[in-house]
Scaffold this motif. Sequence first.
Motif, PDB file in Angstrom:
ATOM      1  N   LEU A  23     -37.586  18.665 -14.493  1.00  0.00           N
ATOM      2  CA  LEU A  23     -36.942  17.580 -13.762  1.00  0.00           C
ATOM      3  C   LEU A  23     -35.591  18.047 -13.264  1.00  0.00           C
ATOM      4  O   LEU A  23     -34.843  18.671 -14.011  1.00  0.00           O
ATOM      5  CB  LEU A  23     -36.698  16.396 -14.707  1.00  0.00           C
ATOM      6  CG  LEU A  23     -37.557  15.173 -14.513  1.00  0.00           C
ATOM      7  CD1 LEU A  23     -38.821  15.332 -15.309  1.00  0.00           C
ATOM      8  CD2 LEU A  23     -36.833  13.929 -14.963  1.00  0.00           C
ATOM      9  N   GLY A  24     -35.287  17.729 -12.038  1.00  0.00           N
ATOM     10  CA  GLY A  24     -33.969  18.106 -11.533  1.00  0.00           C
ATOM     11  C   GLY A  24     -33.811  17.688 -10.096  1.00  0.00           C
ATOM     12  O   GLY A  24     -34.804  17.427  -9.408  1.00  0.00           O
ATOM     13  N   PRO A  25     -32.570  17.609  -9.618  1.00  0.00           N
ATOM     14  CA  PRO A  25     -32.343  17.135  -8.248  1.00  0.00           C
ATOM     15  C   PRO A  25     -32.838  18.123  -7.194  1.00  0.00           C
ATOM     16  O   PRO A  25     -33.201  19.256  -7.531  1.00  0.00           O
ATOM     17  CB  PRO A  25     -30.820  16.988  -8.181  1.00  0.00           C
ATOM     18  CG  PRO A  25     -30.299  17.918  -9.224  1.00  0.00           C
ATOM     19  CD  PRO A  25     -31.333  17.967 -10.306  1.00  0.00           C
ATOM     20  N   ASN A  26     -32.826  17.713  -5.958  1.00  0.00           N
ATOM     21  CA  ASN A  26     -33.176  18.603  -4.843  1.00  0.00           C
ATOM     22  C   ASN A  26     -32.309  19.858  -4.915  1.00  0.00           C
ATOM     23  O   ASN A  26     -31.110  19.777  -5.162  1.00  0.00           O
ATOM     24  CB  ASN A  26     -32.910  17.932  -3.488  1.00  0.00           C
ATOM     25  CG  ASN A  26     -33.842  16.763  -3.224  1.00  0.00           C
ATOM     26  OD1 ASN A  26     -33.423  15.741  -2.708  1.00  0.00           O
ATOM     27  ND2 ASN A  26     -35.099  16.896  -3.591  1.00  0.00           N
ATOM     28  N   GLY A  27     -32.963  20.983  -4.730  1.00  0.00           N
ATOM     29  CA  GLY A  27     -32.206  22.239  -4.695  1.00  0.00           C
ATOM     30  C   GLY A  27     -31.859  22.804  -6.060  1.00  0.00           C
ATOM     31  O   GLY A  27     -31.132  23.794  -6.159  1.00  0.00           O
ATOM     32  N   ALA A  28     -32.387  22.201  -7.136  1.00  0.00           N
ATOM     33  CA  ALA A  28     -32.029  22.648  -8.491  1.00  0.00           C
ATOM     34  C   ALA A  28     -32.589  24.029  -8.816  1.00  0.00           C
ATOM     35  O   ALA A  28     -32.039  24.756  -9.639  1.00  0.00           O
ATOM     36  CB  ALA A  28     -32.526  21.635  -9.511  1.00  0.00           C
ATOM     37  N   GLY A  29     -33.720  24.378  -8.196  1.00  0.00           N
ATOM     38  CA  GLY A  29     -34.327  25.681  -8.466  1.00  0.00           C
ATOM     39  C   GLY A  29     -35.736  25.577  -9.018  1.00  0.00           C
ATOM     40  O   GLY A  29     -36.348  26.593  -9.373  1.00  0.00           O
ATOM     41  N   LYS A  30     -36.302  24.387  -9.059  1.00  0.00           N
ATOM     42  CA  LYS A  30     -37.620  24.182  -9.654  1.00  0.00           C
ATOM     43  C   LYS A  30     -38.703  24.965  -8.907  1.00  0.00           C
ATOM     44  O   LYS A  30     -39.476  25.702  -9.503  1.00  0.00           O
ATOM     45  CB  LYS A  30     -37.992  22.678  -9.664  1.00  0.00           C
ATOM     46  CG  LYS A  30     -36.971  21.802 -10.357  1.00  0.00           C
ATOM     47  CD  LYS A  30     -37.337  20.324 -10.287  1.00  0.00           C
ATOM     48  CE  LYS A  30     -37.440  19.743  -8.886  1.00  0.00           C
ATOM     49  NZ  LYS A  30     -36.174  19.692  -8.142  1.00  0.00           N
ATOM     50  N   SER A  31     -38.734  24.788  -7.587  1.00  0.00           N
ATOM     51  CA  SER A  31     -39.788  25.461  -6.814  1.00  0.00           C
ATOM     52  C   SER A  31     -39.581  26.975  -6.806  1.00  0.00           C
ATOM     53  O   SER A  31     -40.556  27.733  -6.763  1.00  0.00           O
ATOM     54  CB  SER A  31     -39.818  24.937  -5.375  1.00  0.00           C
ATOM     55  OG  SER A  31     -40.158  23.573  -5.377  1.00  0.00           O
ATOM     56  N   THR A  32     -38.340  27.391  -6.858  1.00  0.00           N
ATOM     57  CA  THR A  32     -38.071  28.837  -6.929  1.00  0.00           C
ATOM     58  C   THR A  32     -38.700  29.401  -8.198  1.00  0.00           C
ATOM     59  O   THR A  32     -39.373  30.439  -8.168  1.00  0.00           O
ATOM     60  CB  THR A  32     -36.544  29.097  -6.918  1.00  0.00           C
ATOM     61  OG1 THR A  32     -35.999  28.511  -5.743  1.00  0.00           O
ATOM     62  CG2 THR A  32     -36.241  30.586  -6.969  1.00  0.00           C
ATOM     63  N   PHE A  33     -38.531  28.692  -9.303  1.00  0.00           N
ATOM     64  CA  PHE A  33     -39.113  29.149 -10.564  1.00  0.00           C
ATOM     65  C   PHE A  33     -40.638  29.214 -10.447  1.00  0.00           C
ATOM     66  O   PHE A  33     -41.270  30.176 -10.878  1.00  0.00           O
ATOM     67  CB  PHE A  33     -38.681  28.225 -11.710  1.00  0.00           C
ATOM     68  CG  PHE A  33     -39.207  28.649 -13.044  1.00  0.00           C
ATOM     69  CD1 PHE A  33     -38.878  29.890 -13.578  1.00  0.00           C
ATOM     70  CD2 PHE A  33     -40.044  27.825 -13.777  1.00  0.00           C
ATOM     71  CE1 PHE A  33     -39.374  30.304 -14.810  1.00  0.00           C
ATOM     72  CE2 PHE A  33     -40.550  28.224 -15.008  1.00  0.00           C
ATOM     73  CZ  PHE A  33     -40.210  29.463 -15.523  1.00  0.00           C
ATOM     74  N   ILE A  34     -41.197  28.206  -9.810  1.00  0.00           N
ATOM     75  CA  ILE A  34     -42.657  28.166  -9.658  1.00  0.00           C
ATOM     76  C   ILE A  34     -43.139  29.306  -8.760  1.00  0.00           C
ATOM     77  O   ILE A  34     -44.156  29.945  -9.032  1.00  0.00           O
ATOM     78  CB  ILE A  34     -43.086  26.781  -9.147  1.00  0.00           C
ATOM     79  CG1 ILE A  34     -43.011  25.817 -10.342  1.00  0.00           C
ATOM     80  CG2 ILE A  34     -44.480  26.804  -8.524  1.00  0.00           C
ATOM     81  CD1 ILE A  34     -43.375  24.412 -10.038  1.00  0.00           C
ATOM     82  N   ARG A  35     -42.386  29.586  -7.716  1.00  0.00           N
ATOM     83  CA  ARG A  35     -42.786  30.702  -6.839  1.00  0.00           C
ATOM     84  C   ARG A  35     -42.711  32.029  -7.595  1.00  0.00           C
ATOM     85  O   ARG A  35     -43.533  32.921  -7.380  1.00  0.00           O
ATOM     86  CB  ARG A  35     -41.920  30.732  -5.581  1.00  0.00           C
ATOM     87  CG  ARG A  35     -42.301  29.642  -4.562  1.00  0.00           C
ATOM     88  CD  ARG A  35     -41.708  29.927  -3.192  1.00  0.00           C
ATOM     89  NE  ARG A  35     -40.263  29.945  -3.235  1.00  0.00           N
ATOM     90  CZ  ARG A  35     -39.492  28.860  -3.097  1.00  0.00           C
ATOM     91  NH1 ARG A  35     -40.042  27.686  -2.892  1.00  0.00           N
ATOM     92  NH2 ARG A  35     -38.186  28.953  -3.174  1.00  0.00           N
ATOM     93  N   ILE A  36     -41.747  32.146  -8.496  1.00  0.00           N
ATOM     94  CA  ILE A  36     -41.655  33.371  -9.298  1.00  0.00           C
ATOM     95  C   ILE A  36     -42.836  33.443 -10.269  1.00  0.00           C
ATOM     96  O   ILE A  36     -43.475  34.489 -10.406  1.00  0.00           O
ATOM     97  CB  ILE A  36     -40.287  33.437 -10.025  1.00  0.00           C
ATOM     98  CG1 ILE A  36     -39.183  33.670  -8.998  1.00  0.00           C
ATOM     99  CG2 ILE A  36     -40.288  34.527 -11.095  1.00  0.00           C
ATOM    100  CD1 ILE A  36     -37.773  33.534  -9.516  1.00  0.00           C
ATOM    101  N   LEU A  37     -43.165  32.317 -10.880  1.00  0.00           N
ATOM    102  CA  LEU A  37     -44.324  32.290 -11.795  1.00  0.00           C
ATOM    103  C   LEU A  37     -45.597  32.690 -11.061  1.00  0.00           C
ATOM    104  O   LEU A  37     -46.438  33.405 -11.580  1.00  0.00           O
ATOM    105  CB  LEU A  37     -44.536  30.882 -12.356  1.00  0.00           C
ATOM    106  CG  LEU A  37     -43.623  30.375 -13.454  1.00  0.00           C
ATOM    107  CD1 LEU A  37     -44.046  28.974 -13.862  1.00  0.00           C
ATOM    108  CD2 LEU A  37     -43.678  31.283 -14.669  1.00  0.00           C
ATOM    109  N   SER A  38     -45.734  32.183  -9.828  1.00  0.00           N
ATOM    110  CA  SER A  38     -46.989  32.429  -9.119  1.00  0.00           C
ATOM    111  C   SER A  38     -47.014  33.779  -8.408  1.00  0.00           C
ATOM    112  O   SER A  38     -48.018  34.124  -7.790  1.00  0.00           O
ATOM    113  CB  SER A  38     -47.284  31.288  -8.144  1.00  0.00           C
ATOM    114  OG  SER A  38     -46.149  30.993  -7.389  1.00  0.00           O
ATOM    115  N   GLY A  39     -45.927  34.525  -8.509  1.00  0.00           N
ATOM    116  CA  GLY A  39     -45.909  35.871  -7.932  1.00  0.00           C
ATOM    117  C   GLY A  39     -45.545  35.907  -6.460  1.00  0.00           C
ATOM    118  O   GLY A  39     -45.611  36.957  -5.820  1.00  0.00           O
ATOM    119  N   LEU A  40     -45.151  34.767  -5.892  1.00  0.00           N
ATOM    120  CA  LEU A  40     -44.786  34.736  -4.472  1.00  0.00           C
ATOM    121  C   LEU A  40     -43.374  35.274  -4.250  1.00  0.00           C
ATOM    122  O   LEU A  40     -43.021  35.684  -3.144  1.00  0.00           O
ATOM    123  CB  LEU A  40     -44.851  33.298  -3.935  1.00  0.00           C
ATOM    124  CG  LEU A  40     -46.241  32.713  -3.783  1.00  0.00           C
ATOM    125  CD1 LEU A  40     -46.159  31.238  -3.438  1.00  0.00           C
ATOM    126  CD2 LEU A  40     -47.014  33.473  -2.702  1.00  0.00           C
TER     127      LEU A  40
END
Length: 318
Positions: free
Chosen positions: A36-53
Amino acid sequence: MDYAVEAEGITKVYKNKVALYDFSLKIKKGQIFGLLGPNGAGKSTFIRILSGLEKADSGTLKMMGTKAGSQTRKKIGVAPQDDSVYPLLTCRENLKYFGSLYGVRGKKAEETALSLLEQLGLGEKKDVQAGFLSGGMRKRLNLACALMHSPQIIILDEPTTGLDPATRIKMWDTVRTIVKETNATLLLTTHYMEEAEALCQQIAFVNAGQNVALGTPDELKGKIGREILKITTIPGGPDKLIQILGKLKGIESVKPADHGVVVDGGSIASRLPEISKHLEKHGQTVVEMSLSRPSLEDVFLTITGSKLREVGTIGPDK
Ligand SMILES: Nc1ncnc2c1ncn2[C@@H]1O[C@H](COP(=O)(O)OP(=O)(O)OP(=O)(O)O)[C@@H](O)[C@H]1O
Ligand SMILES: [Mg+2]
């Protein structure tokens, strides 16, 4: 090997923007885990790193006990924030295409696709092009695409954003069922606190690229205060109630309030029936009991000084 995900000290910098800074997180196998976190917190970045993107600039990442790489990528299914479905392909074709990327082909792909479409309430739309689905239907198809290869780790980036309340709740049920049936681990991001509370066993608050708090919903709420219980009874009388309730084990304070008392005693929610019985035993009929608890939003605000839906104002951005 108890953890599905072990991230340690992940840092990711885009040009002059620090998206993640020394970000660490462990997710136990079989858990439903929420970011959970506000817009721009870094959530999707973490997910992209997990998924290898994306590649992290530093830090270590393991999934199912193995260093992240091509081997671990096969074990995860990701439904990205921006739907990845192809508008010109039908629902069935989309699913078969995503399955084929992971080696699910032929009869197995056909069967899995049809079964997922049924499970997600898209059975009637199987031969409709994805471009003609409603937003909520497309979100569900996006989820189905991530599940074609029966992944051990399911990652959903804002799976219910834009869904109407009833569809959102249906989505929770579906997600719970899938996790139960497949023994998978689920990581999801959301802006909805009620969603995180309803679904997640563990929650991490992300703000300005960092994991700023971690715990079960109750643990997080426990960080900033207790539950307060207001009680009104007949015949009542604050003095009498203080006398009766003050003797009950685990009650820390009973104070007079408008028409009754306010009781404070830690995790009081689970004790409502006991308190009510105790009062009845002492000749008091309960007219009203109202419990107020700090919300996750309150906790987030206290920890970070910013609201969940605002861009983080502290940390690497400055
Ligand atoms: N490819 C990129 N290039 C430059 N900056 C990026 C890129 N991707 C993300 N960022 C920046 O990194 C930060 C974190 O973005 P991210 O998408 O991870 O946030 P988020 O927590 O998923 O937010 P939201 O809730 O809005 O989806 C933001 O400041 C964003 O602008
Ligand atoms: Mg995002």
